[in-house]
Design a protein around this motif. Structure first.
Motif, short mmCIF file in Angstrom:
data_model
loop_
_atom_site.label_atom_id
_atom_site.label_comp_id
_atom_site.label_asym_id
_atom_site.label_seq_id
_atom_site.Cartn_x
_atom_site.Cartn_y
_atom_site.Cartn_z
N GLU A 41 48.66 39.65 44.09
CA GLU A 41 48.25 41.09 43.50
C GLU A 41 49.66 41.55 43.27
OE1 GLU A 41 45.40 43.16 45.79
OE2 GLU A 41 44.00 41.36 45.90
N GLU A 118 43.60 36.93 38.36
CA GLU A 118 42.51 37.74 38.13
C GLU A 118 41.28 36.88 38.27
OE1 GLU A 118 43.63 39.52 34.45
OE2 GLU A 118 45.00 40.83 35.55
N ARG A 125 41.53 43.98 35.54
CA ARG A 125 42.70 44.00 34.77
C ARG A 125 43.36 45.14 34.70
NH1 ARG A 125 42.83 38.96 31.12
NH2 ARG A 125 41.38 37.84 32.00
#
Length: 125
Positions: A41, A118, A125
């Motif tokens: 992330e 993702e 997004r």
């Protein structure tokens, strides 16, 4: 016949494996899936920010530094295509050469890696 969810998870895993060296990532995160997610992330956010910063700068030394940072970040998680593209971008910036082609490759490789991340973790997004 496998369920839709199983098919989705297989596709997400395959997509991530194509964009990121998952064995390298597992070594870097000591096999901790929570840490893996956090690291991915962070990379996902940082890569986009660095791409935008690079495009906003005109000074070759600053552009080179941004590309160098991206290269190191990508290597850390095993995003090898991003790292190679960032290395070429860094080289072009240092040489004072046009960076358009290298920048396009960086953008494409970042899009591939972030999409895989993702998809893998169901992130927005």
């Amino acid at each position: 016949m496998s369920s839709i969810m199983e098919q989705y998870e297989q596709r997400a895993g395959a997509s991530l494996a194509q964009a990121i060296d998952v064995a390298h990532l597992a070594r870097q995160t000591l096999g901790d899936r929570t840490l893996e997610r956090e690291v991915l992330e962070l990379f996902r956010r940082q890569a986009r920010i660095l791409l935008f910063r690079f495009e906003a700068l005109t000074n070759p030394a600053e552009r080179s530094q941004i590309a160098h940072t991206l290269k190191g970040s990508a290597r850390g998680i095993g995003a090898n295509r991003v790292a190679l593209a960032a290395e070429e971008l860094e080289r072009a910036a240092n040489a004072g050469e046009p960076t358009g082609k290298a920048l396009a490759e960086v953008a494409e490789s970042i899009a591939e890696a972030t999409s895989a991340i993702e998809l893998r973790f169901g992130l927005d997004r």
